[in-house]
Design an enzyme around this catalytic site. Structure first.
Site, mmCIF file in Angstrom:
data_model
loop_
_atom_site.group_PDB
_atom_site.id
_atom_site.type_symbol
_atom_site.label_atom_id
_atom_site.label_comp_id
_atom_site.label_asym_id
_atom_site.label_seq_id
_atom_site.Cartn_x
_atom_site.Cartn_y
_atom_site.Cartn_z
ATOM 1 N N ASP A 1 0.766 -0.907 0.160
ATOM 2 C CA ASP A 1 0.188 -0.138 -0.026
ATOM 3 C C ASP A 1 0.748 1.347 -0.049
ATOM 4 O OD1 ASP A 1 -2.513 -1.314 -0.008
ATOM 5 O OD2 ASP A 1 -2.486 -1.463 2.288
ATOM 6 N N ASP B 1 -6.932 -1.171 -4.474
ATOM 7 C CA ASP B 1 -8.117 -0.694 -3.484
ATOM 8 C C ASP B 1 -9.097 0.452 -4.261
ATOM 9 O OD1 ASP B 1 -6.920 -2.239 -1.474
ATOM 10 O OD2 ASP B 1 -5.786 -0.872 -0.811
#
Length: 148
Positions: free
Chosen positions: A109, A122
């Site tokens: 991430d 995401d």
């Protein structure tokens, strides 16, 4: 065709961006690119870093989700650009994060925003969910107007 084009584009963009982050940015290193705050983290859980250590299980869940969507597309009469786009974003995002979970046991991430640090997969999942809601509303309104 739109479904597959979006899914493949999401997977490629997600995996390339994660590769670049993993290769050139140290974990917990932060920087700004084009006005976007980026911080490299590795998430061994799911959204919001919940259920740490269960990444591979969520990878299997992603595979089952993709199989379910492909089955749904084959057996239902739902056609059109809106539903194809929605499902393309959802599947592309699921595969993008699923690859990380199954290969590395964690998800890379790096996009900082209020509520956490995310990645392109995401964001694709969020876009797919939004388009699915819009599709549901449009379908409901269309059926409602036909019955009047």
């Amino acid at each position: 065709m739109l479904f597959y084009a979006i899914a493949i584009l999401v997977i490629v963009m997600d995996q390339v961006s994660k590769y670049l982050i993993r290769t050139y940015i140290d974990i917990n290193e932060s920087f700004t690119l084009w006005g976007i705050q980026l911080t490299h983290i590795e998430n061994r859980g799911m959204a919001g870093s919940l259920f740490q250590g269960y990444a591979r299980i969520f990878g299997v869940v992603a595979i089952l989700f993709v199989i379910g969507v492909l089955y749904f597309r084959r057996t239902r009469e739902t056609k059109g650009a809106l539903i194809d786009s929605s499902l393309g974003f959802l599947v592309g995002g699921a595969i993008g994060n699923g690859v990380d979970r199954l290969l590395f046991g964690q998800v890379t991430d790096f996009i900082v925003r209020s509520g956490g640090i995310l990645n392109l997969a995401d964001h694709a999942i969020e876009m797919g969910g939004l388009l699915l809601i819009i599709y549901g509303i449009v379908t409901w309104l269309s059926k409602r107007n036909q019955s009047l």
